[in-house]
Design a protein around this motif. Structure first.
Motif, PDB file in Angstrom:
ATOM      1  N   GLY A 285     -10.739   7.625  39.577  1.00  0.00           N
ATOM      2  CA  GLY A 285     -11.756   8.071  38.630  1.00  0.00           C
ATOM      3  C   GLY A 285     -11.447   9.392  37.973  1.00  0.00           C
ATOM      4  O   GLY A 285     -12.351  10.170  37.674  1.00  0.00           O
ATOM      5  N   VAL A 286     -10.154   9.662  37.742  1.00  0.00           N
ATOM      6  CA  VAL A 286      -9.742  10.902  37.095  1.00  0.00           C
ATOM      7  C   VAL A 286      -8.982  10.562  35.818  1.00  0.00           C
ATOM      8  O   VAL A 286      -8.627   9.397  35.575  1.00  0.00           O
ATOM      9  CB  VAL A 286      -8.863  11.773  38.023  1.00  0.00           C
ATOM     10  CG1 VAL A 286      -9.662  12.202  39.242  1.00  0.00           C
ATOM     11  CG2 VAL A 286      -7.609  11.008  38.466  1.00  0.00           C
ATOM     12  N   GLU A 287      -8.719  11.590  35.003  1.00  0.00           N
ATOM     13  CA  GLU A 287      -8.130  11.342  33.694  1.00  0.00           C
ATOM     14  C   GLU A 287      -6.736  11.916  33.513  1.00  0.00           C
ATOM     15  O   GLU A 287      -6.156  11.765  32.441  1.00  0.00           O
ATOM     16  CB  GLU A 287      -9.048  11.912  32.600  1.00  0.00           C
ATOM     17  CG  GLU A 287     -10.435  11.267  32.576  1.00  0.00           C
ATOM     18  CD  GLU A 287     -11.317  11.837  31.484  1.00  0.00           C
ATOM     19  OE1 GLU A 287     -10.861  12.786  30.807  1.00  0.00           O
ATOM     20  OE2 GLU A 287     -12.440  11.339  31.313  1.00  0.00           O
ATOM     21  N   SER A 288      -6.207  12.588  34.514  1.00  0.00           N
ATOM     22  CA  SER A 288      -4.887  13.201  34.348  1.00  0.00           C
ATOM     23  C   SER A 288      -4.112  13.168  35.657  1.00  0.00           C
ATOM     24  O   SER A 288      -4.690  13.040  36.740  1.00  0.00           O
ATOM     25  CB  SER A 288      -5.020  14.643  33.869  1.00  0.00           C
ATOM     26  OG  SER A 288      -5.563  15.455  34.894  1.00  0.00           O
ATOM     27  N   ARG A 289      -2.808  13.292  35.528  1.00  0.00           N
ATOM     28  CA  ARG A 289      -1.947  13.330  36.704  1.00  0.00           C
ATOM     29  C   ARG A 289      -2.267  14.549  37.575  1.00  0.00           C
ATOM     30  O   ARG A 289      -2.289  14.465  38.796  1.00  0.00           O
ATOM     31  CB  ARG A 289      -0.480  13.403  36.256  1.00  0.00           C
ATOM     32  CG  ARG A 289      -0.006  12.216  35.468  1.00  0.00           C
ATOM     33  CD  ARG A 289       1.297  12.555  34.734  1.00  0.00           C
ATOM     34  NE  ARG A 289       2.337  12.988  35.655  1.00  0.00           N
ATOM     35  CZ  ARG A 289       3.203  12.175  36.237  1.00  0.00           C
ATOM     36  NH1 ARG A 289       3.136  10.870  35.995  1.00  0.00           N
ATOM     37  NH2 ARG A 289       4.133  12.636  37.048  1.00  0.00           N
ATOM     38  N   GLY A 290      -2.501  15.688  36.907  1.00  0.00           N
ATOM     39  CA  GLY A 290      -2.822  16.899  37.645  1.00  0.00           C
ATOM     40  C   GLY A 290      -4.100  16.746  38.452  1.00  0.00           C
ATOM     41  O   GLY A 290      -4.182  17.199  39.603  1.00  0.00           O
ATOM     42  N   ALA A 291      -5.121  16.097  37.857  1.00  0.00           N
ATOM     43  CA  ALA A 291      -6.381  15.885  38.573  1.00  0.00           C
ATOM     44  C   ALA A 291      -6.180  14.942  39.750  1.00  0.00           C
ATOM     45  O   ALA A 291      -6.753  15.136  40.820  1.00  0.00           O
ATOM     46  CB  ALA A 291      -7.430  15.329  37.609  1.00  0.00           C
ATOM     47  N   ALA A 292      -5.358  13.913  39.564  1.00  0.00           N
ATOM     48  CA  ALA A 292      -5.070  12.985  40.660  1.00  0.00           C
ATOM     49  C   ALA A 292      -4.354  13.703  41.795  1.00  0.00           C
ATOM     50  O   ALA A 292      -4.662  13.498  42.974  1.00  0.00           O
ATOM     51  CB  ALA A 292      -4.228  11.820  40.144  1.00  0.00           C
ATOM     52  N   ALA A 293      -3.389  14.551  41.442  1.00  0.00           N
ATOM     53  CA  ALA A 293      -2.652  15.300  42.460  1.00  0.00           C
ATOM     54  C   ALA A 293      -3.583  16.232  43.234  1.00  0.00           C
ATOM     55  O   ALA A 293      -3.523  16.312  44.465  1.00  0.00           O
ATOM     56  CB  ALA A 293      -1.520  16.090  41.806  1.00  0.00           C
ATOM     57  N   ALA A 294      -4.456  16.946  42.503  1.00  0.00           N
ATOM     58  CA  ALA A 294      -5.387  17.870  43.160  1.00  0.00           C
ATOM     59  C   ALA A 294      -6.358  17.115  44.064  1.00  0.00           C
ATOM     60  O   ALA A 294      -6.617  17.523  45.198  1.00  0.00           O
ATOM     61  CB  ALA A 294      -6.144  18.671  42.105  1.00  0.00           C
ATOM     62  N   ALA A 295      -6.896  15.990  43.559  1.00  0.00           N
ATOM     63  CA  ALA A 295      -7.844  15.206  44.354  1.00  0.00           C
ATOM     64  C   ALA A 295      -7.163  14.623  45.585  1.00  0.00           C
ATOM     65  O   ALA A 295      -7.727  14.619  46.682  1.00  0.00           O
ATOM     66  CB  ALA A 295      -8.442  14.096  43.499  1.00  0.00           C
ATOM     67  N   GLY A 296      -5.935  14.126  45.412  1.00  0.00           N
ATOM     68  CA  GLY A 296      -5.203  13.576  46.551  1.00  0.00           C
ATOM     69  C   GLY A 296      -4.923  14.609  47.623  1.00  0.00           C
ATOM     70  O   GLY A 296      -5.107  14.367  48.812  1.00  0.00           O
ATOM     71  N   ALA A 297      -4.490  15.798  47.196  1.00  0.00           N
ATOM     72  CA  ALA A 297      -4.187  16.862  48.152  1.00  0.00           C
ATOM     73  C   ALA A 297      -5.428  17.289  48.911  1.00  0.00           C
ATOM     74  O   ALA A 297      -5.401  17.484  50.131  1.00  0.00           O
ATOM     75  CB  ALA A 297      -3.580  18.059  47.426  1.00  0.00           C
ATOM     76  N   GLU A 298      -6.570  17.424  48.218  1.00  0.00           N
ATOM     77  CA  GLU A 298      -7.811  17.825  48.865  1.00  0.00           C
ATOM     78  C   GLU A 298      -8.314  16.746  49.823  1.00  0.00           C
ATOM     79  O   GLU A 298      -8.991  17.038  50.794  1.00  0.00           O
ATOM     80  CB  GLU A 298      -8.882  18.126  47.811  1.00  0.00           C
ATOM     81  CG  GLU A 298      -8.616  19.363  46.980  1.00  0.00           C
ATOM     82  CD  GLU A 298      -8.770  20.647  47.785  1.00  0.00           C
ATOM     83  OE1 GLU A 298      -9.326  20.579  48.891  1.00  0.00           O
ATOM     84  OE2 GLU A 298      -8.315  21.695  47.323  1.00  0.00           O
ATOM     85  N   ALA A 299      -7.951  15.476  49.537  1.00  0.00           N
ATOM     86  CA  ALA A 299      -8.381  14.374  50.401  1.00  0.00           C
ATOM     87  C   ALA A 299      -7.439  14.202  51.591  1.00  0.00           C
ATOM     88  O   ALA A 299      -7.656  13.309  52.417  1.00  0.00           O
ATOM     89  CB  ALA A 299      -8.463  13.090  49.595  1.00  0.00           C
ATOM     90  N   GLY A 300      -6.399  15.021  51.680  1.00  0.00           N
ATOM     91  CA  GLY A 300      -5.509  14.966  52.833  1.00  0.00           C
ATOM     92  C   GLY A 300      -4.206  14.229  52.617  1.00  0.00           C
ATOM     93  O   GLY A 300      -3.461  14.010  53.577  1.00  0.00           O
ATOM     94  N   VAL A 301      -3.928  13.816  51.386  1.00  0.00           N
ATOM     95  CA  VAL A 301      -2.673  13.118  51.111  1.00  0.00           C
ATOM     96  C   VAL A 301      -1.523  14.130  51.152  1.00  0.00           C
ATOM     97  O   VAL A 301      -1.565  15.149  50.472  1.00  0.00           O
ATOM     98  CB  VAL A 301      -2.714  12.422  49.733  1.00  0.00           C
ATOM     99  CG1 VAL A 301      -1.374  11.769  49.409  1.00  0.00           C
ATOM    100  CG2 VAL A 301      -3.835  11.392  49.699  1.00  0.00           C
ATOM    101  N   LYS A 302      -0.514  13.831  51.927  1.00  0.00           N
ATOM    102  CA  LYS A 302       0.621  14.733  52.072  1.00  0.00           C
ATOM    103  C   LYS A 302       1.645  14.484  50.965  1.00  0.00           C
ATOM    104  O   LYS A 302       1.872  13.337  50.575  1.00  0.00           O
ATOM    105  CB  LYS A 302       1.305  14.543  53.435  1.00  0.00           C
ATOM    106  CG  LYS A 302       0.370  14.747  54.618  1.00  0.00           C
ATOM    107  CD  LYS A 302      -0.171  16.174  54.652  1.00  0.00           C
ATOM    108  CE  LYS A 302      -1.038  16.392  55.884  1.00  0.00           C
ATOM    109  NZ  LYS A 302      -1.609  17.766  55.912  1.00  0.00           N
ATOM    110  N   PRO A 303       2.273  15.543  50.455  1.00  0.00           N
ATOM    111  CA  PRO A 303       3.306  15.360  49.427  1.00  0.00           C
ATOM    112  C   PRO A 303       4.505  14.618  49.988  1.00  0.00           C
ATOM    113  O   PRO A 303       4.940  14.878  51.113  1.00  0.00           O
ATOM    114  CB  PRO A 303       3.674  16.787  49.015  1.00  0.00           C
ATOM    115  CG  PRO A 303       3.248  17.640  50.153  1.00  0.00           C
ATOM    116  CD  PRO A 303       2.062  16.971  50.774  1.00  0.00           C
ATOM    117  N   ALA A 304       5.032  13.667  49.235  1.00  0.00           N
ATOM    118  CA  ALA A 304       6.205  12.918  49.669  1.00  0.00           C
ATOM    119  C   ALA A 304       7.417  13.838  49.734  1.00  0.00           C
ATOM    120  O   ALA A 304       7.613  14.677  48.846  1.00  0.00           O
ATOM    121  CB  ALA A 304       6.474  11.763  48.703  1.00  0.00           C
ATOM    122  N   PRO A 305       8.219  13.730  50.773  1.00  0.00           N
ATOM    123  CA  PRO A 305       9.395  14.595  50.898  1.00  0.00           C
ATOM    124  C   PRO A 305      10.437  14.271  49.832  1.00  0.00           C
ATOM    125  O   PRO A 305      10.426  13.205  49.246  1.00  0.00           O
ATOM    126  CB  PRO A 305       9.908  14.257  52.305  1.00  0.00           C
ATOM    127  CG  PRO A 305       9.409  12.872  52.577  1.00  0.00           C
ATOM    128  CD  PRO A 305       8.097  12.775  51.884  1.00  0.00           C
TER     129      PRO A 305
END
Length: 305
Positions: A285-305
């Motif tokens: 439910g977001v409109e940009s890659r940056g928003a998806a990245a921020a939402a994912g990180a806040e939800a606990g998604v770890k950055p891929a190595p």
């Protein structure tokens, strides 16, 4: 003739600016909610700016590594790329700060002027405790909201007959602005009603307000307003809607990678990655890659190595 036209334009501009200032000064909670939403949008814009400058660094690195350019040409090309990116960054940062932020000292000075005008016909001593000058800036809606809270409280308290002094203090930490308003009246003011009137404005900004009154000693009204807008995060149920490949793509978005880099790591075409990114944005439910990245990180998604 030109001088007269210029003076007319300046006068019209002054009228417009004054109207905007009055509208902001008396901003309703609904206006502040919209402004808070705008702050969240600015945060997403900053994330997108980060992607742009990451791409600039990748371009510079590719230039310096190019086997088709000699050292002189590579350095020249990289220097031009960096200079252009720095100019763009400085311009963007200046505009962002001008529109989104107000220094704490400036905000407090404006409040001082407003309170002095408010009490100029009353024999009430005004004691102002300034916040530290080295603190972070205030988001625009927080600065406007804080001044409005202080004005409303001081106006209500100043109606007491036995009042001789009002003290207003701002304290600031990394997360919030705290406002403390006290008087030396006899406790005549209905601070519960004042608190009720201020609550909608403060809670719109995600803050809290409290009051207390001691007969014969005075009244106190305090409010705390967070400096950062709460981020609407996807819950775990939303994340489970992502397909396995979409979740992998989200992990790479959290890591700040662009489509080409993701496609190389996952071994698929760049167009396939674009398709998966579109699916991630839609499901989160977001409109940009940056928003998806921020939402994912806040939800606990770890950055891929």
């Amino acid at each position: 003739m030109k001088t007269a036209s210029l003076e007319l334009i300046q006068a019209l501009f002054a009228v417009t600016a004054t109207g905007i200032q009055l509208q902001v000064r008396n901003a309703s909670p609904a206006y502040l909610a919209e402004s808070r939403a705008a702050s969240s949008e600015r945060a997403r814009t900053v994330a997108e700016m980060t992607e742009v400058h990451a791409a600039t660094l990748e371009t510079m690195l590719a230039t310096l590594r190019s086997a088709d350019l000699d050292d002189t040409r590579a350095r020249t090309s990289a220097r031009e790329t960096a200079a252009s990116a720095l100019i763009g960054l400085r311009s963007a940062v200046d505009v962002h700060r001008e529109l989104a932020e107000e220094s704490t000292t400036t905000a407090f000075a404006r409040m001082r002027g407003e309170l002095r005008s408010l009490l100029k016909h009353r024999e009430i001593a005004l004691e102002l405790v300034e916040p530290p000058v080295d603190g972070r800036g205030l988001p625009g809606e927080v600065a406007h909201g804080a001044r409005a809270v202080v004005r409303g409280a001081v106006l209500a308290l100043s109606d007491q007959q036995t009042l001789s002094r009002i003290r207003v203090a701002w304290t600031l930490d990394a997360a919030s602005l705290s406002i403390d308003i006290r008087d030396d009246g006899g406790g005549e003011a209905d601070v519960v009603d004042v608190e009720r009137q201020l609550r909608s404005r403060v809670e719109t900004l995600g803050g809290t307000v409290e009051s207390e009154s001691t007969p014969g000693w005075g009244n106190r009204i305090s409010a705390t307003i967070p400096l950062d807008a709460p981020v609407a995060l996807p819950n775990r149920d939303v994340l489970t809607e992502l397909a396995p490949r979409e979740f992998e793509v989200l992990e790479h978005l959290v890591a700040g990678r662009r489509n080409k880099a993701i496609s190389e790591r996952l071994g698929v075409s760049e167009s396939t990655i674009k398709f998966h990114v579109a699916g991630v944005l839609r499901k989160l439910g977001v409109e940009s890659r940056g928003a998806a990245a921020a939402a994912g990180a806040e939800a606990g998604v770890k950055p891929a190595p």
